[in-house]
Design an enzyme around this catalytic site. Structure first.
Site, PDB file in Angstrom:
ATOM      1  N   GLY A  45     -48.576 105.232  34.917  1.00 33.23           N
ATOM      2  CA  GLY A  45     -47.379 105.688  35.232  1.00 33.23           C
ATOM      3  C   GLY A  45     -47.012 105.020  35.095  1.00 33.23           C
ATOM      4  N   GLN A  50     -38.578 100.547  36.667  1.00 32.74           N
ATOM      5  CA  GLN A  50     -39.467  99.490  36.950  1.00 32.74           C
ATOM      6  C   GLN A  50     -38.945  98.303  35.787  1.00 32.74           C
ATOM      7  OE1 GLN A  50     -42.614 102.914  37.543  1.00 32.74           O
ATOM      8  NE2 GLN A  50     -43.309 101.149  38.836  1.00 32.74           N
ATOM      9  N   CYS A  93     -49.043 101.020  42.977  1.00 33.35           N
ATOM     10  CA  CYS A  93     -47.588 100.934  42.005  1.00 33.35           C
ATOM     11  C   CYS A  93     -47.573  99.112  40.948  1.00 33.35           C
ATOM     12  CB  CYS A  93     -45.997 101.185  42.845  1.00 33.35           C
ATOM     13  SG  CYS A  93     -44.175 100.489  42.426  1.00 33.35           S
ATOM     14  N   LEU A  94     -47.190  99.530  39.922  1.00 37.32           N
ATOM     15  CA  LEU A  94     -47.528  98.396  39.240  1.00 37.32           C
ATOM     16  C   LEU A  94     -45.801  97.146  39.736  1.00 37.32           C
ATOM     17  CD1 LEU A  94     -47.420  99.805  35.463  1.00 37.32           C
ATOM     18  CD2 LEU A  94     -48.683  98.305  37.386  1.00 37.32           C
ATOM     19  N   HIS A 135     -45.325 110.171  42.136  1.00 37.39           N
ATOM     20  CA  HIS A 135     -44.614 108.491  42.197  1.00 37.39           C
ATOM     21  C   HIS A 135     -43.677 108.461  41.396  1.00 37.39           C
ATOM     22  CE1 HIS A 135     -46.331 104.724  42.989  1.00 37.39           C
ATOM     23  NE2 HIS A 135     -45.973 104.654  41.945  1.00 37.39           N
ATOM     24  N   GLU A 136     -44.075 108.748  39.851  1.00 33.28           N
ATOM     25  CA  GLU A 136     -42.776 108.262  39.304  1.00 33.28           C
ATOM     26  C   GLU A 136     -41.560 108.652  39.101  1.00 33.28           C
ATOM     27  OE1 GLU A 136     -44.112 106.089  37.121  1.00 33.28           O
ATOM     28  OE2 GLU A 136     -45.943 105.837  38.432  1.00 33.28           O
ATOM     29  N   HIS A 139     -39.707 107.598  41.355  1.00 36.91           N
ATOM     30  CA  HIS A 139     -39.023 105.997  41.703  1.00 36.91           C
ATOM     31  C   HIS A 139     -37.750 106.538  40.869  1.00 36.91           C
ATOM     32  CE1 HIS A 139     -41.806 102.983  42.023  1.00 36.91           C
ATOM     33  NE2 HIS A 139     -42.778 103.870  41.030  1.00 36.91           N
TER      34      HIS A 139
END
Ligand code: NI
Length: 163
Positions: A45, A50, A93-94, A135-136, A139
Site C-alpha cells: 500500500g 508518502q 510502513c514504507l 493504514h493508508e 496517511h
C-alpha cells in the site's frame, strides 16, 4: 515513474491531505506512479503524502506478494462504516522502514471512493484488505502507526527507529 518515498519524521507525513477536486492527467499520472513506486519498494500500500503529494489518493495491492497483481486505486476515499470488532496485527510502513508495531483496527470497513475513471464505488473490506486500507487512509489524515499505539510504546518505538 518511480518517485522518492518520504521518510518519517518528515512533516509532510503529519499533514491532512486535500480532496482531489478534479481527476485530470496529473491525477492519473500520480496514481500510476504510486503503484509503480509501491511495487518497487516493495510494499502492499502507498498513499500520496508518502511521495510528498498532499492529496487524498492511495493505492494498494494485497495479493501480489502471493502471486497475482490486483492493483487498486482509491481517490477521495471515505470510511462510511467500521465494525465494532477489532483486530490487532503487526504493521509496517514504507515511510518508517525496518520497524513494525502492533496496531488495533476495525476488522471490517465500508469504503466509498472515486475510481480514476470517475465512477463512485462502495465496497465492504475485510481481513488484510480492511487493515491495509485503514493504514493508508490514516496517511491521508496525517497519521502514521506511531499515532496508533499507546504513548509509552510510541516513545520506545521512536527511540528504536531513530537508532
Ligand atoms: Ni504507511
Amino acid at each position: 515513474m518511480i518517485r522518492a518515498i518520504v521518510l518519517w519524521p518528515d512533516p509532510v507525513l503529519s499533514e491532512v491531505c486535500a480532496p482531489v477536486a478534479q481527476i485530470d492527467a496529473a491525477t492519473r499520472t500520480l496514481c500510476d506512479d504510486l503503484l509503480e513506486t509501491m511495487y518497487d519498494a516493495p510494499g502492499r500500500g502507498l498513499a500520496a503524502p508518502q511521495v510528498g503529494v498532499l492529496q487524498r489518493v492511495f493505492v494498494m495491492d494485497t495479493t501480489w506478494k502471493d502471486g497475482e497483481r490486483t492493483p487498486r486505486v482509491f481517490i477521495n476515499p471515505e470510511i462510511t462504516d467500521r465494525s465494532e470488532t477489532l483486530v490487532i496485527g503487526s504493521e509496517g510502513c514504507l515511510s518508517i522502514p525496518g520497524l513494525a508495531a502492533d496496531v488495533e483496527r476495525a476488522e471490517a470497513i465500508t469504503l466509498r471512493w472515486t475510481a480514476p475513471d470517475g465512477r463512485i464505488l462502495v465496497e465492504r473490506l475485510t481481513g488484510f484488505d480492511a487493515v491495509c486500507a485503514q493504514h493508508e487512509f490514516d496517511h491521508l489524515e496525517g497519521l502514521v502507526i506511531f499515532d496508533r499505539v499507546a504513548p509509552e510504546l510510541r516513545s520506545a518505538l521512536q527511540a528504536e527507529y531513530s537508532q
